[in-house]
Write a protein that holds these residues in place. Sequence first.
Motif, PDB file in Angstrom:
ATOM      1  N   ARG A   1      -0.988 -14.394  -0.468  1.00 55.35           N
ATOM      2  CA  ARG A   1      -1.635 -13.553   0.539  1.00 55.35           C
ATOM      3  C   ARG A   1      -1.123 -12.116   0.459  1.00 55.35           C
ATOM      4  N   GLU A   2       0.174 -11.959   0.210  1.00 59.24           N
ATOM      5  CA  GLU A   2       0.728 -10.603   0.074  1.00 59.24           C
ATOM      6  C   GLU A   2       0.062  -9.882  -1.096  1.00 59.24           C
ATOM      7  N   ARG A   3      -0.083 -10.578  -2.210  1.00 56.17           N
ATOM      8  CA  ARG A   3      -0.730  -9.964  -3.373  1.00 56.17           C
ATOM      9  C   ARG A   3      -2.171  -9.565  -3.047  1.00 56.17           C
ATOM     10  N   GLU A   4      -2.877 -10.424  -2.303  1.00 59.85           N
ATOM     11  CA  GLU A   4      -4.256 -10.111  -1.937  1.00 59.85           C
ATOM     12  C   GLU A   4      -4.313  -8.844  -1.077  1.00 59.85           C
ATOM     13  N   LEU A   5      -3.361  -8.709  -0.145  1.00 55.67           N
ATOM     14  CA  LEU A   5      -3.346  -7.528   0.727  1.00 55.67           C
ATOM     15  C   LEU A   5      -3.010  -6.270  -0.064  1.00 55.67           C
ATOM     16  N   PHE A   6      -2.064  -6.387  -0.997  1.00 56.89           N
ATOM     17  CA  PHE A   6      -1.732  -5.220  -1.826  1.00 56.89           C
ATOM     18  C   PHE A   6      -2.922  -4.836  -2.692  1.00 56.89           C
ATOM     19  N   GLU A   7      -3.639  -5.822  -3.224  1.00 57.28           N
ATOM     20  CA  GLU A   7      -4.813  -5.536  -4.049  1.00 57.28           C
ATOM     21  C   GLU A   7      -5.910  -4.888  -3.212  1.00 57.28           C
ATOM     22  N   GLU A   8      -6.056  -5.364  -1.968  1.00 56.51           N
ATOM     23  CA  GLU A   8      -7.049  -4.760  -1.074  1.00 56.51           C
ATOM     24  C   GLU A   8      -6.681  -3.325  -0.760  1.00 56.51           C
ATOM     25  N   LEU A   9      -5.399  -3.077  -0.508  1.00 55.08           N
ATOM     26  CA  LEU A   9      -4.937  -1.717  -0.227  1.00 55.08           C
ATOM     27  C   LEU A   9      -5.186  -0.812  -1.437  1.00 55.08           C
TER      28      LEU A   9
END
Length: 293
Positions: free
Chosen positions: A274-282
């Motif tokens: 989930r952290e990776r997904e949020l960083f990718e979204e950012l």
Amino acid sequence: MATDFYEALGVPRGASTEEIQRVYRKLARQYHPDVNRDPDAEDRFKEISEAYEVLSDTERRKRYDQFGADFRRVPEDYDEGAPRGRTVYTSGPSYGGFEDFDFEDLFGGVFRRGGRGGPIPGADQEAELALSVEDAYRGGHRRLTIGDRTLDVTVPPGVVDGQRIRLSGQGGHGSVGGASGDLFLVVRIASHPRYRLEGRDIIVDLPVAPWEAALGATVPIMTPGGEAKVRVVAGSSSGRRLRLRGEGMPNPRGKAGDLYAVVKVMVPKSPGKRERELFEELAAVSDFNPRGT
């Protein structure tokens, strides 16, 4: 007097008068209290001035070269042809070495032959006192073993590296009824894995998460005096200094130093899914370019 005059000026024993004068002028400009506000500058200025006063005078320098730290205590009519005594060197574990002169051997022949001169005061002595940053910050009582003596020492809070603590009457023994000299403990503050010192200011790294640096946050920080809180300003990048006034080294004679928390933005080494997904979204929505102008 506890400092070697040649070491104080940083010149070899064979230095010419011109070299001594040149070095003194440079150091005097550097450490004069009117231009150098460091708390130890005045003591350093006095030290180099005393060294220059002696080494620039031919006769004084000759006596200093012959008798060392005790040249002022030698009677003016001392018989240079008299048998010479011995120099006794002693040292204490972890606190450096110092000299003590056996005055009875050194001057006994003079007094026996004519009774000239009076009481000879003992020599001042010097040893190092190793402290951690925390111990220097808090001060307190310490028990030291130096040679065959055990001394109880009161360390004032806020001592800085190079500061001298005077123990009156704990130096070399006098001769012929002379008073004992003083012992000077020179503070040496050991390097610390967290704290760095700049005068009385304390520098410490402050690890923060990317969102704390971007959005701002109040985070805890450890200081030598205990835990404190520091406000991370929104938009802080690594290297930004956040000042906590008066949280540096105490100063019994004036203003305490400050503590500077240096922002260090940290990222997770192994981000979760989930952290990776949020960083990718950012990354996808942000137009921020850290390498742009």
